[in-house]
Design a protein around this motif. Structure first.
Motif, PDB file in Angstrom:
ATOM      1  N   PRO A 348      -0.483   2.413   9.154  1.00 25.78           N
ATOM      2  CA  PRO A 348       0.109   1.108   8.851  1.00 25.78           C
ATOM      3  C   PRO A 348       1.062   0.611   9.941  1.00 25.78           C
ATOM      4  O   PRO A 348       1.374  -0.578   9.995  1.00 25.78           O
ATOM      5  N   TYR A 364      -5.767  -3.470   7.052  1.00 29.68           N
ATOM      6  CA  TYR A 364      -5.791  -2.871   5.707  1.00 29.68           C
ATOM      7  C   TYR A 364      -7.221  -2.629   5.227  1.00 29.68           C
ATOM      8  O   TYR A 364      -7.457  -1.797   4.348  1.00 29.68           O
ATOM      9  N   ASN A 401      -1.036   3.288   0.329  1.00 28.91           N
ATOM     10  CA  ASN A 401      -0.518   4.121   1.401  1.00 28.91           C
ATOM     11  C   ASN A 401      -1.152   5.503   1.268  1.00 28.91           C
ATOM     12  O   ASN A 401      -0.966   6.170   0.247  1.00 28.91           O
TER      13      ASN A 401
END
Lengths: 430, 78
Positions: A348, A364, A401
């Motif tokens: 990320p 993403y 995540n």
């Protein structure tokens, strides 16, 4: 039941003959006429991409199962797309992909690039015909063109029927060539974004610094696909398909508009780095689909497992249930669930001071994610082969995540926001 | 277990196996039993337009494509 009219007997005999020959029973629609399918689709994400797409599909049987299919698709895309950079507690400034100008993102917001405006035209043509007894051949071409992107593909396949056409085995090959030539050039992999904060002596000096982060000219990639399929009639109500496909991509697969934030231990962005993806990707897909006919409904269920050497595994479950509401109307709820694991080079953000990896992307769409689609379609059979249908669906993506510690300020910021979209469609067949 | 019972068990097993094998061999239907399968809505790609539009959306938004059909021949969609 007693047949009282001569016409009825002829019709019944004709229908029976059709059945005996294994022909489809909807022969009253003249097979030599064109069947035209049209559709208008709207896809809109809240605060992000808006897409409008129009499709015209023409199908014609020239006799003896010599079938032509042509398709024209036009779409226009506007709106904003996530860049990969992380949100911050202060205003962030970014250089536009073209190098001409900048844009600001307010504190707390996920950085989106709103420069996307594109019109795309797609053309497909496919010809299918019997080659030998119980063997069909099919070949086709595909073209998709937008301002900075061109995709060309050819395909060919063979299908053989066995066991009174209850089993069909097919093998297909496709080869695609894609070329990309983005405005402002392709960024040098993992180069730092140049920001013009009036530190340059002149406009030329800025342009020189920007150009140093760019590669001239276009780049391309090729995709080779092999698809092996088995279709099996199980019984009078149940039909199944199993596919295995192998896909090999070679060439430029980096997204030239995506970047990563390079953050320090406090989670503060130090600079921005353009992403870099591997040049090769190999994927295996397994796909199973079943259709089951009930007295007043048809169930359509499918599952796909995909795995590739970017270490992305995905599971897709899709289901549609078409309920007959009356003689000429139906309603069809739709549910789709999707889950993917992250690419091995997905992260990320980058940590300032760590050595740069060879490949990195904060897109993403390459991260861990689940998504679902929920909606329905309502169709009206208007007779003479005409059908009008409306589709309304809700699509939500929930990025996750996959185990990265968020330093300092990043802990309070939403780095994995959900994306919510509406899909609306009107279709008309004549 | 007596010899008689064993023989009976083997016979029953053989019959069950035979029924199952016949079941496999008779997978499918006769041409005159295709009334339901012949319906347009029973074709695997009966909603080809919708599926094509969906493929475009999910190809642009997710990391996986293909499976039902070829994965190649894309676009620069964001």
């Amino acid at each position: 039941m007693q047949l009282t009219k001569k016409g009825n007997i002829s019709a019944a005999l004709a229908a029976a003959t059709c059945s005996l020959l294994g022909l489809q029973a909807h022969a009253e629609v003249a097979d030599n006429s064109w069947q035209i399918d049209t559709a208008l689709l709207y896809y809109g994400e809240s605060d992000r991409v808006q897409l409008a797409e129009a499709v015209i599909n023409a199908n014609k049987d020239f006799g003896d199962e010599h079938i032509f299919n042509g398709k024209l698709v036009i779409d226009t895309l506007t709106g904003a797309s996530a860049t990969g950079a992380v949100a911050q507690n202060n205003v962030q400034t970014f250089t536009r992909p073209s190098g001409n100008g900048q844009y600001d993102i307010v504190a707390g917001d996920t950085p989106l690039d709103d420069t996307f405006k594109d019109t795309r035209v797609q053309l497909d043509a496919q010809w299918t015909q019997p080659l030998w007894e119980n063997v069909r051949g099919s070949t086709g071409v595909h073209l998709s063109k937008e301002y900075d992107y061109l995709s060309l593909a050819v395909n060919g396949s063979l299908a053989k029927d066995f066991n009174q056409k209850n089993t069909t085995l097919s093998v297909g090959l496709s080869y695609a060539f894609d070329s990309i030539d983005p405005e402002g050039g392709r960024p040098v992999a993992l180069s730092k974004m140049v920001l013009n904060n009036d530190q340059f002596a002149s406009e030329e000096a800025y342009q020189q610094a920007f150009d140093a982060t760019r590669l001239p000219g276009s780049d391309d990639k090729t995709t080779a696909d092999v698809l092996i399929g088995l279709t099996q009639v199980i019984n009078r109500r149940l039909l199944m398909q199993f596919n295995y496909s192998f896909s090999s991509v070679d060439g430029y697969q980096t997204d030239p508009f995506k970047m990563l934030s390079n953050v320090d231990q406090q989670g503060i962005t130090q600079n921005l780095v353009y992403e870099s993806r591997p040049d090769t990707r190999t994927r295996h897909n397994i796909y199973w689909q079943s259709k089951y006919a009930m007295d007043n409904a048809i169930a359509d269920v499918s599952y796909r497992f995909s795995t590739d050497d970017w270490k992305i595994d995905s599971h897709t479950f899709d289901s549609r249930l078409r309920f007959k509401l009356s003689e000429n109307t139906y309603i069809q709820p739709h549910f789709r669930y999707y889950q993917q694991s992250a690419a091995e080079f997905y992260r990320p953000f980058l940590l300032d001071g760590d050595p740069l990896p060879q490949y990195a992307s904060a897109d993403y769409r390459l991260g861990e994610m689940t998504a679902y689609t929920l909606g329905f379609k309502y169709g009206i059979d208007m007779g003479n082969g005409e059908e009008l249908a409306f589709r309304l669906e809700y699509y939500q993506q929930d990025p996750k995540n996959n185990g990265f510690d968020q330093p300092g300020a990043l802990q309070q910021l939403d780095l994995f926001p959900s994306i919510k979209a509406v899909i609306a469609q009107v279709s008309y067949r004549f | 277990m007596s010899k008689l019972n064993k023989t009976r068990l083997s016979k029953i097993s053989a019959i069950i196996l035979l029924i199952q094998l016949t079941g496999c061999a008779s997978l499918g239907v006769q041409p005159w039993e295709r009334d339901l399968l012949a319906k347009d809505a029973m074709a695997l790609d009966s909603e080809g337009i919708d599926l094509g539009l969906d493929d475009h959306i999910y190809f642009s938004k997710e990391a996986t494509s293909g499976g039902r059909a070829f994965a190649g021949g894309g676009c620069g969609c964001n």
